[in-house]
Design a protein around this motif. Structure first.
Motif, PDB file in Angstrom:
ATOM      1  N   UNK A1051       0.728  -1.209  -0.060  1.00 44.55           N
ATOM      2  CA  UNK A1051      -0.042  -0.061   0.047  1.00 44.55           C
ATOM      3  C   UNK A1051       0.762   1.356  -0.095  1.00 44.55           C
ATOM      4  N   UNK A1052       1.965   1.192   0.915  1.00 42.41           N
ATOM      5  CA  UNK A1052       2.663   2.606   0.874  1.00 42.41           C
ATOM      6  C   UNK A1052       3.486   2.776  -0.426  1.00 42.41           C
ATOM      7  N   UNK A1053       3.741   1.628  -1.065  1.00 43.56           N
ATOM      8  CA  UNK A1053       4.654   1.823  -2.322  1.00 43.56           C
ATOM      9  C   UNK A1053       3.892   2.362  -3.290  1.00 43.56           C
ATOM     10  N   UNK A1054       2.667   1.663  -3.351  1.00 43.93           N
ATOM     11  CA  UNK A1054       1.640   2.344  -4.532  1.00 43.93           C
ATOM     12  C   UNK A1054       1.452   3.785  -4.234  1.00 43.93           C
ATOM     13  N   UNK A1055       1.399   4.303  -3.072  1.00 42.19           N
ATOM     14  CA  UNK A1055       1.183   5.527  -2.573  1.00 42.19           C
ATOM     15  C   UNK A1055       2.128   6.288  -3.252  1.00 42.19           C
ATOM     16  N   UNK A1056       3.401   5.906  -2.916  1.00 45.02           N
ATOM     17  CA  UNK A1056       4.541   6.766  -3.104  1.00 45.02           C
ATOM     18  C   UNK A1056       4.706   6.546  -4.956  1.00 45.02           C
ATOM     19  N   UNK A1057       4.483   5.736  -5.426  1.00 45.67           N
ATOM     20  CA  UNK A1057       4.352   5.343  -6.951  1.00 45.67           C
ATOM     21  C   UNK A1057       3.651   6.717  -7.578  1.00 45.67           C
ATOM     22  N   UNK A1058       2.145   6.535  -6.953  1.00 46.61           N
ATOM     23  CA  UNK A1058       1.398   7.550  -7.587  1.00 46.61           C
ATOM     24  C   UNK A1058       1.687   8.983  -7.456  1.00 46.61           C
ATOM     25  N   UNK A1059       2.256   9.014  -6.141  1.00 44.86           N
ATOM     26  CA  UNK A1059       2.674  10.417  -5.951  1.00 44.86           C
ATOM     27  C   UNK A1059       3.861  10.867  -6.727  1.00 44.86           C
ATOM     28  N   UNK A1060       4.983  10.086  -6.871  1.00 46.43           N
ATOM     29  CA  UNK A1060       5.890  10.434  -7.710  1.00 46.43           C
ATOM     30  C   UNK A1060       5.613  10.765  -9.089  1.00 46.43           C
ATOM     31  N   UNK A1061       4.610   9.913  -9.779  1.00 48.42           N
ATOM     32  CA  UNK A1061       4.152   9.870 -11.079  1.00 48.42           C
ATOM     33  C   UNK A1061       3.397  11.267 -11.239  1.00 48.42           C
ATOM     34  N   UNK A1062       2.628  11.605 -10.629  1.00 53.69           N
ATOM     35  CA  UNK A1062       1.947  12.750 -10.779  1.00 53.69           C
ATOM     36  C   UNK A1062       2.811  13.901 -10.542  1.00 53.69           C
ATOM     37  N   UNK A1063       4.007  13.937  -9.499  1.00 54.87           N
ATOM     38  CA  UNK A1063       4.858  14.996  -9.604  1.00 54.87           C
ATOM     39  C   UNK A1063       5.644  15.270 -10.790  1.00 54.87           C
ATOM     40  N   UNK A1064       6.139  14.303 -11.430  1.00 56.55           N
ATOM     41  CA  UNK A1064       6.963  14.156 -12.761  1.00 56.55           C
ATOM     42  C   UNK A1064       5.829  14.909 -13.602  1.00 56.55           C
ATOM     43  N   UNK A1065       4.745  14.377 -13.862  1.00 62.07           N
ATOM     44  CA  UNK A1065       3.740  14.892 -14.999  1.00 62.07           C
ATOM     45  C   UNK A1065       3.673  16.330 -14.690  1.00 62.07           C
ATOM     46  N   UNK A1066       3.260  16.717 -13.473  1.00 59.48           N
ATOM     47  CA  UNK A1066       3.076  18.247 -13.176  1.00 59.48           C
ATOM     48  C   UNK A1066       4.314  19.162 -13.429  1.00 59.48           C
ATOM     49  N   UNK A1067       5.604  18.615 -13.144  1.00 61.49           N
ATOM     50  CA  UNK A1067       6.552  19.355 -13.458  1.00 61.49           C
ATOM     51  C   UNK A1067       6.884  19.454 -14.749  1.00 61.49           C
ATOM     52  N   UNK A1208      13.772  10.007 -10.074  1.00 57.76           N
ATOM     53  CA  UNK A1208      14.595   8.946  -9.453  1.00 57.76           C
ATOM     54  C   UNK A1208      13.690   7.927  -8.749  1.00 57.76           C
ATOM     55  N   UNK A1209      12.838   8.865  -7.861  1.00 58.73           N
ATOM     56  CA  UNK A1209      11.759   7.840  -6.885  1.00 58.73           C
ATOM     57  C   UNK A1209      10.555   7.265  -7.931  1.00 58.73           C
ATOM     58  N   UNK A1210      10.345   7.789  -8.976  1.00 59.71           N
ATOM     59  CA  UNK A1210       9.389   7.393 -10.033  1.00 59.71           C
ATOM     60  C   UNK A1210       9.589   5.827 -10.412  1.00 59.71           C
ATOM     61  N   UNK A1211      11.239   5.900 -10.987  1.00 61.41           N
ATOM     62  CA  UNK A1211      11.489   4.598 -11.209  1.00 61.41           C
ATOM     63  C   UNK A1211      11.803   3.680 -10.176  1.00 61.41           C
ATOM     64  N   UNK A1212      12.646   4.326  -9.055  1.00 64.74           N
ATOM     65  CA  UNK A1212      12.698   3.346  -7.908  1.00 64.74           C
ATOM     66  C   UNK A1212      11.175   2.571  -7.623  1.00 64.74           C
ATOM     67  N   UNK A1213      10.179   3.523  -7.483  1.00 72.49           N
ATOM     68  CA  UNK A1213       8.817   2.951  -6.988  1.00 72.49           C
ATOM     69  C   UNK A1213       8.228   2.023  -8.213  1.00 72.49           C
ATOM     70  N   UNK A1214       8.366   2.300  -9.291  1.00 71.86           N
ATOM     71  CA  UNK A1214       7.774   1.601 -10.370  1.00 71.86           C
ATOM     72  C   UNK A1214       8.500   0.337 -10.286  1.00 71.86           C
ATOM     73  N   UNK A1215       9.875   0.165 -10.079  1.00 69.79           N
ATOM     74  CA  UNK A1215      10.440  -1.233 -10.064  1.00 69.79           C
ATOM     75  C   UNK A1215       9.959  -1.801  -8.677  1.00 69.79           C
ATOM     76  N   UNK A1216       9.965  -0.832  -7.604  1.00 72.09           N
ATOM     77  CA  UNK A1216       9.638  -1.737  -6.427  1.00 72.09           C
ATOM     78  C   UNK A1216       7.897  -2.203  -6.446  1.00 72.09           C
ATOM     79  N   UNK A1217       7.127  -1.551  -7.137  1.00 70.94           N
ATOM     80  CA  UNK A1217       5.784  -2.010  -7.451  1.00 70.94           C
ATOM     81  C   UNK A1217       6.047  -3.348  -8.064  1.00 70.94           C
ATOM     82  N   UNK A1218       6.538  -3.110  -9.180  1.00 68.15           N
ATOM     83  CA  UNK A1218       6.709  -4.637  -9.762  1.00 68.15           C
ATOM     84  C   UNK A1218       7.286  -5.667  -9.232  1.00 68.15           C
ATOM     85  N   UNK A1219       8.452  -5.222  -8.253  1.00 68.76           N
ATOM     86  CA  UNK A1219       9.010  -6.404  -7.542  1.00 68.76           C
ATOM     87  C   UNK A1219       8.186  -6.840  -6.514  1.00 68.76           C
ATOM     88  N   UNK A1220       7.564  -6.084  -5.552  1.00 70.32           N
ATOM     89  CA  UNK A1220       6.914  -6.300  -4.476  1.00 70.32           C
ATOM     90  C   UNK A1220       5.521  -6.885  -5.017  1.00 70.32           C
TER      91      UNK A1220
END
Length: 1494
Positions: A1051-1067, A1208-1220
């Motif tokens: 749950x926390x990884x998905x939360x962080x993943x969505x957060x960093x994804x929206x951050x990147x898009x917004x930036x 960096x967080x986005x890739x970390x999290x996307x791979x974390x989502x995949x691996x977890x």
């Protein structure tokens, strides 16, 4: 002398001139600056580093590198440079005498440079001597020198073009040669040297390329690219993994920690002794024994002072601190560099506002931004690398220390920690430490960042910053309360989890019993109850998590809002312009990280402190006294074993189990094996020892390995042993002979086979003293006779050894040299057989009572035999072996193939190792997870997420509009309206954050519940063959590790993943709006980013899978070791097992290490992409400075500065989502395996009292164990009337147990049918069938819990009925004497009861259920004659009108049965009454003759 005079004789050359360097369109440094600072800077750097570097090289000696071309070239270039410098010095002297006196700098600088070049050459050679293949110190030196020279180079070129008359040809020539040589030196130092002589790489087949990589390759992690390429082309396999570096291996890391911890314990012991013995003198008593008792009481009663435990933390710090300290230095540099970004942003906005500034300054700022962010990236990744490697070593050390401790822990201490708990120490707690190490530096780094940020904010906004500080300070107690609460929940959750894993472990160990008794639902209910309490805690933690997310997402915004509000409201002349607003925002964004991290670090520390305490308690447990047994014989004694005045107990707090053991007694077993503790007993043993426990301990490896047990292979001796232990016929039957893999705890061997393998192991090891704890109980009478004659008896293989045999078989006694009769824990009689018979004591009387019965196994007496002894006794016999109760006899693959066949090792494979799945995680896995959350909830969460990020963008855009408001009379007229709207945006953001946090957390809990329930149901519905194939380690891993991932991480990884994804898009959106030119670059960088990410995820995902696959074997092996500690200690095989465990841990880290390096590899490349975006945003802003408003530019660059981290967080999290999410895949995996038939058919067609008569009819019945095997039983056609008593006999592996397994449908029929009272059992639900017939199994399995629960898990009987069952099973007096009566706690596997008592409890279960059909599966094999008699008489009286099927070893127990079924090779050989069969002189007659019954 001032610098001006030092640089030029006429003082015409100043050190610094702003007009030449800054306020000009063509900037340049002064000559003086070039000749001093630019020359001295690299020199000072090298002289400062050299002493430290020399010490480092001296302590890290890797061997010697032979002289080669690279060394020669480096040396030559160094000498040439030295010559150039000296030529400059000599030229100055020449100039002095011929032309005019040059300035002092012309002498000093070349001299210093020349000396530095000599130092460089010396360092290059010392590196070669010490085996350094590449040097960072030297590379940085050459780089610095080159950069400084480049400035001078440019300056000299311009000077030659503009003022040719001032050129000095000699100095120009030497400078250009110097410059060229510097380029060559830099190039050479970036190459890597050959490996040193005798290094590991030369010997290793697949060495890690890291030690041999060049410095540049190491700081950019380029050396792992080769593996990443492999992983991109095809999924990585085990053979692709590199060996671990020597300093990361178990054999290096573990001993360091163990040594430091032992030192701590010694210190503590010394201080404790000082304290304890300061107690007041014990009054003198006449009796020395009495005095000892009093003194020990005082020692126990005197309360210890608090907090004087040995410190595990300090031991860990001493072991890993020095290496970890490097990370602190990296972190410090990185923290300071962090604030360069906002500073440059301030200068850029200033530059855009100032139209007169020369444009090169803008480009200079953009370049500087790129350089600083790149250096920051490199240092940050180096920091993380050090942290992760420290974490990895820490985990290795903790696992190693726990494993070593588990081998020496005393039995009393062993009882306080269950297998589940100890495994958790290894898996969960070691992991906690590993996770903490990455963040631990934040403890000092976060406050430092906060202080720096506040300093710069104060510079920017003045005292109004204090408003923001106040908000932050208010947040701290909120976060602290949350952290404290989280800790409490953490402890509660760990407790529930321990209980759940412990129960799961027992269920998996006793799964066969659960199935036979149809108890799955009761235990499923018990697990679900524990799980529910765990989920309740999780839910509370989730609410807390939502609150803390809310506080930490809103904190930075609230800080900004309060600061801006106070700033504009204090004084209306305070104008919020772009520079103030966006530099402050950039600083607030920096502040956000430490403020977010602190609560995380605190909670992580809290978790680790819980783990630390658990570990410390375990590592401080009492150990076995190695000196309680002397291994040399007493002086002048001819005894191989002697005990003087012995008293033995299982733990120091209990009363002795054995007392008053006089000289020469047998019972060394308890103390020596560390099953019990000798209470100050002189026990001496002559020679080495072998031990055969009452319940065989079998390892999950081939049958041959089980027998050889790590000794050297001696084929002829091995063959002897196998034949003597009657194993040859079994080997002919097993699919791959002695290469057949034996499942965990020997699941695919029958009880008798396990016992014989255990005996064969002891015999093969060839020791001086043999302790045999009733090894003949589980085998048939004729096999027992064979083994006694061939192995134990006077003519056996062991005839020259000392043998101590615990036995219930009276027939072996006449051949004993010495018999010890035990009663109630004391020796009542000692002597030879003739002597004891002559004295007419209790022994003789006992023998007369039971001899007739035991005539069964009588053997011709052979005089002069080895020591034997009889275990007589009252029901609480003492032979309860502490071996763990094993899963009872399984598919005797013995029954299968009788024809000899070519042995193919593949045929003998049984367990399936965890497979690593390959390729991308399927979308169906994600879909399964979202479905288990609930589609509606998932959509709501997503919408709230989107809302939060849109609001955040709007609020910052609004801020940029505000800063661009025109200033009228020194104030902004609309500031209140702007402030109000800005505040409203913030408030609605907070609501959205709280909403999505809550919905995500609740969703996570719902998913956890659903996935656990369905996995539990799927596992319990699996057939027995599934449990034989799947190691219990894998299953426990699913319920422990994978469920933990689903509960807390996903749950926390998905939360962080969505957060960093929206951050990147917004930036990206903001940058594009501000500087549309970036749209040219972004697609390219996007493609690069996407490629790097896919490239990385392919390898990372596979490495993670390989790592998790290699994790299970660590726990499987550990579990196995815990069950067999007594055997391992008896055979002194601890070292071999420790080595095996270390190897498994190293094997696991071999997959983990590349995955952490791959993470760093990725981060550096992504941060590079991010740094490019930042620089381009700045660059295009400089280009378009005429058309840009400062507000929009500030907004764009402050977003760009965040982008790097978000990417960096986005890739970390996307791979974390995949691996977890792989955890979900693994948990779902068991829903697709084969299942048993339905448990119940709705509606039930059976009458409530079925079966009423108990008639059993088999028609042409046959079954096989696996599709690819022959029939184990075939063509069985018999009909048994209600109330008949039928014995089933046959050699081991004839198919006796298979028949009962078919009756209970543990294995489904392959042909034919079985009818009970006319009903075809194949048409019934499994529970309907199994709950209405009863079995007393061969191995008595108990579960930890109360006695009552073990008898009646469904609570369907009254207490009176339970007591009556206990009375009939002769346990009433024993249970009544227990303090808690029926609520007496059974330990794991029922270890605190003897085997006989456990067997009687199984009888009590049968008496409670009282069904019309009772099956006894060799139920009395492990009990003594008296208990056997009790059981037989109870069965005769209580089950008089029931149908009883008995599988018998002791033929005397079935001689009065109605009929006997004789099986041979899976077919029915004979079926008639015992008297008829004996008169027919067939197979049964031969058996009866072997047993001395005819």
């Amino acid at each position: 002398m001032g610098f001006d005079q030092f640089c030029s004789v006429d003082r015409s050359d100043p050190l610094w001139d702003w007009n030449r360097t800054w306020y000009t369109d063509n900037p340049d440094f002064t000559q003086c600056f070039q000749n001093t600072v630019l020359v001295w800077l690299p020199c000072f750097y090298l002289w400062i580093c050299a002493p430290f570097y020399l010490v480092y090289l001296h302590t890290h000696d890797h061997g010697y590198i032979c002289m080669n071309h690279l060394n020669k070239a480096k040396t030559a270039v160094g000498f040439l440079l030295w010559i150039i410098c000296w030529s400059d010095v000599f030229y100055s002297f020449w100039e002095r005498s011929h032309v005019s006196s040059p300035a002092p700098v012309r002498l000093v600088s070349p001299t210093l440079l020349g000396l530095t070049m000599l130092l460089a050459v010396m360092l290059i050679h010392y590196e070669r001597m010490k085996g350094a293949q590449s040097s960072g110190v030297m590379l940085i030196y050459w780089l610095l020198a080159l950069l400084c020279a480049t400035v001078t180079f440019r300056s000299k070129v311009f000077q030659a073009l503009e003022q040719p008359q001032t050129v000095c040809v000699w100095r120009y020539t030497t400078f250009y040669i110097y410059y060229a040589l510097l380029l060559i030196a830099l190039f050479l130092s970036s190459l890597t040297d050959q490996p040193p002589l005798f290094s590991r790489e030369v010997k290793d087949s697949n060495p890690c390329p890291e030690p041999g990589a060049s410095f540049l390759s190491r700081i950019t992690f380029w050396w792992i690219t080769r593996m990443m390429m492999k992983g991109y082309r095809r999924p990585l396999e085990e053979k692709d993994l590199w060996s671990l570096n020597a300093e990361d291996c178990s054999h290096t890391v573990v001993p360091q920690l163990v040594k430091r911890w032992n030192t701590q314990c010694q210190k503590f012991k010394r201080s404790e002794e000082k304290m304890l013995y300061s107690s007041k003198r014990v009054p003198h008593s006449e009796n020395p024994q009495r005095q000892a008792v009093e003194e020990s009481e005082i020692l126990i009663l005197r309360p210890r002072k608090k907090n004087k435990e040995p410190s595990l933390l300090w031991a860990l710090c001493l072991t890993f601190g020095p290496y970890f300290f490097i990370s602190c230095i990296y972190k410090l540099i990185q923290d300071i560099l962090m604030f360069v970004g906002p500073e440059i942003l301030r200068l850029l906005i200033q530059f855009v506002n100032d139209s007169s500034a020369p444009s090169w300054q803008g480009y200079f700022y953009a370049a500087l931004l790129f350089v600083c962010t790149s250096v920051q990236s490199l240092i940050l990744q180096k920091y993380f690398h050090v942290c992760f490697v420290s974490g990895m070593r820490l985990r290795t050390a903790v696992i190693g220390a726990v494993y070593r401790k588990a081998l020496v822990i005393s039995s009393a201490a062993r009882r306080t920690s269950t297998v589940g708990e100890i495994v958790n120490l290894m898996s969960v707690d070691a992991q906690r430490f590993m996770d903490l190490i990455t963040y631990i530096n934040m403890i000092w780094s976060a406050p430092l960042q906060v202080v720096l940020a506040l300093y710069f904010l104060w510079q920017n906004l003045g005292p109004s910053v204090l408003a923001g500080v106040a908000v932050m300070v208010l947040m701290v107690p909120v976060n602290a309360v949350i952290a404290m609460k989280t800790k409490a929940y953490q402890v509660a959750q760990m407790k529930s989890k321990d209980n759940r894993i412990k129960l799961m472990n027992e269920m998996l160990n006793g799964i066969k019993v659960l199935k036979l008794y149809a108890w799955e639902l009761a235990f499923k209910g018990k697990v679900s109850d524990i799980r529910e309490s765990e989920l309740r805690v999780l839910k509370k933690a989730a609410y807390l998590g939502a609150v803390s997310t809310f506080t930490w997402v809103c904190a930075p915004f609230l800080v900004a809002l309060s600061t801006f509000a106070v700033y504009v409201l204090i004084d209306e002349r305070n104008v919020l312009d772009a520079q103030k607003a966006f530099v402050s925002l950039a600083l607030f964004n920096i502040l956000r990280f430490p403020l977010n991290m602190l609560p995380m670090v605190i909670s992580s520390m809290v978790q680790a402190s819980v783990s630390l305490k658990r570990l410390r308690v375990f590592l401080s447990h009492e150990e076995l006294q190695l000196d309680s047994v002397e291994h040399k014989a007493a002086e002048g004694s001819q005894h191989s074993i002697s005990v003087t005045d012995g008293a033995f107990t299982w733990s120091r707090t209990e009363s002795p189990t054995l007392k008053r053991i006089p000289q020469g007694a047998w019972l060394v077993r308890g103390a020596w094996l560390g099953l019990g503790t000798g209470l100050g007993v002189p026990v001496s043993l002559q020679g080495s020892v072998a031990y055969v426990p009452q319940q065989a301990w079998i390892q999950n490896s081939s049958l041959k390995d089980n027998i050889i047990f790590g000794q050297e292979r001696r084929q002829s001796w091995y063959q002897h042993v196998v034949e003597a232990c009657a194993l040859q016929p079994d080997l002919d039957i097993l699919p791959a002979g002695d290469d057949t893999e034996i499942g965990e705890k020997g699941v695919n061997l029958s009880g008798g086979q396990k016992q014989r393998v255990s005996l064969a192991r002891a015999v093969y090891c060839d020791r001086a003293v043999y302790l045999l704890d009733d090894p003949l109980s589980a085998v048939d009478a004729h096999v027992g006779k064979h083994i006694f004659d061939q192995v134990i008896g006077p003519q056996g293989l062991l005839k020259d050894k000392t043998r101590v045999l615990v036995t219930h078989g009276l027939s072996y006694l006449p051949q004993a040299d010495l018999i010890l009769v035990m009663m109630k824990g004391e020796i009542s009689e000692v002597g030879s057989y003739q002597h004891l018979m002559a004295t007419e004591g209790a022994f003789a009387e006992f023998l007369r009572t039971y001899a007739a019965v035991d005539k069964a196994d009588n053997i011709e007496p052979v005089p002069n035999s080895s020591i034997q002894r009889l275990e007589n006794g009252s029901v609480p016999t003492l032979t309860g072996s502490p071996g763990v109760c094993t899963a009872s006899k399984q598919s005797t693959t013995a029954d299968e193939k009788l024809s000899k066949k070519p042995k193919n090792p593949e045929v003998g494979k049984l367990t399936e190792a965890d497979k690593a799945s390959t390729g991308q995680v399927k979308l169906s896995v994600f879909w399964a997870y979202f479905k288990s959350i609930g589609v509606l909830l998932s959509c709501i969460s997503l919408l709230l997420f989107l809302a939060h990020h849109l609001l955040s963008l709007f609020s910052n855009y609004w801020l940029s509009l505000w800063t661009d408001d025109p200033v009228v009379n020194g104030t902004q007229p609309n500031r209140l309206m702007r402030l109000g709207v800005y505040g409203a945006f913030g408030l609605s953001q907070g609501v959205a954050v709280f909403g999505y946090s809550l919905s995500m957390s609740i969703g996570g809990v719902l998913a956890s519940r659903y996935l656990h329930q369905s996995m539990l149901y799927d596992v319990l519905r699996s057939p027995m063959s599934f449990f034989e194939r799947t190691p219990s380690g894998n299953l426990v891993n699913r319920f422990a590790k994978e469920m933990d991932t689903i509960d807390t991480l996903i749950p926390s990884i998905i939360k962080m993943f969505l957060g960093s994804m929206f951050n990147v898009l917004g930036s990206c959106v903001i940058i594009l709006i501000a500087t549309p030119l970036v749209s040219i670059i972004i697609p390219f960088l996007g493609l690069l980013y996407f490629f790097v990410q896919r490239f990385y995820v392919a390898s990372s995902r596979q490495l993670k899978r390989l790592e998790s696959v290699s994790r299970s074997p660590i726990y499987t092996h550990f579990n196995e070791t815990l069950l067999g500690t007594s055997v391992i200690r008896a055979f002194s095989e601890q070292e071999r097992f420790i080595h095996e465990s270390d190897q498994r841990v190293d094997h696991n880290q071999k997959a983990y290490y590349p995955s952490i390096v791959a993470n760093r590899w990725l981060a550096i490349r992504l941060e590079f992409v991010g740094n490019c975006i930042v620089s381009f945003a700045a660059l295009f802003a400089v280009v378009a400075r005429q058309s840009l408003s400062p507000g929009i530019m500030g907004l764009s660059i402050s977003y760009a500065l965040q982008l790097t981290t978000s990417l960096t967080w986005l890739v970390r999290m996307s791979s974390d989502v995949e691996t977890n999410i792989v955890a979900v895949e693994k948990v779902k995996e068991y829903s697709d395996t084969e299942k048993e038939a339905e448990w119940k058919h709705e509606p039930s067609t059976l009458s409530p009292g079925w079966p009423t008569n108990g008639c059993i009819e088999m028609r042409n019945f046959g079954l096989r164990y696996r599709q690819d095997l022959d029939l184990a039983i075939r063509n069985i056609t018999i009909s048994i009337n209600g109330g008949e008593k039928v014995g089933i006999v046959g050699r081991t592996g004839a198919g006796k147990s298979s028949l009962t397994l078919g009756l209970f449908r543990i294995i489904e029929a392959a042909e034919g049918q079985i009818f009970i009272d006319g009903v075809d059992i194949a048409k019934l639900g499994l529970h309907e069938l199994r709950s209405r017939i009863t079995i007393i199994p061969q191995d008595p399995v108990l579960f930890s819990g109360s006695l009552r629960m073990n008898l009646d898990p469904f609570d369907s009987y009254t207490d009176e009925e339970v007591w009556r069952a206990l009375e009939f099973s002769h346990l009433k007096t024993f249970v009544s004497s227990l303090p808690n009566k029926l609520n007496h706690d059974c330990s794991e596997g029922g270890e605190n009861l003897s085997v006989g008592q456990r067997q009687l409890l199984c009888l009590a279960r049968a008496l409670l259920r009282k069904t019309r059909i009772l099956v006894l599966d060799e139920a009395t094999a492990a009990v003594d004659m008296e208990t056997d008699n009790l059981i037989q008489s109870t069965i005769r009286s209580q089950f008089e009108d029931c149908t009883v099927l008995t599988i018998a070893h002791r033929l005397n127990t079935i001689m009065d049965y109605t009929r006997v079924l004789v099986l041979e090779n899976g077919k029915m050989a004979e079926f008639d009454s015992p008297s008829n069969l004996i008169s027919q002189r067939g197979a049964f007659h031969k058996m009866a003759k072997d047993s001395g019954l005819v």
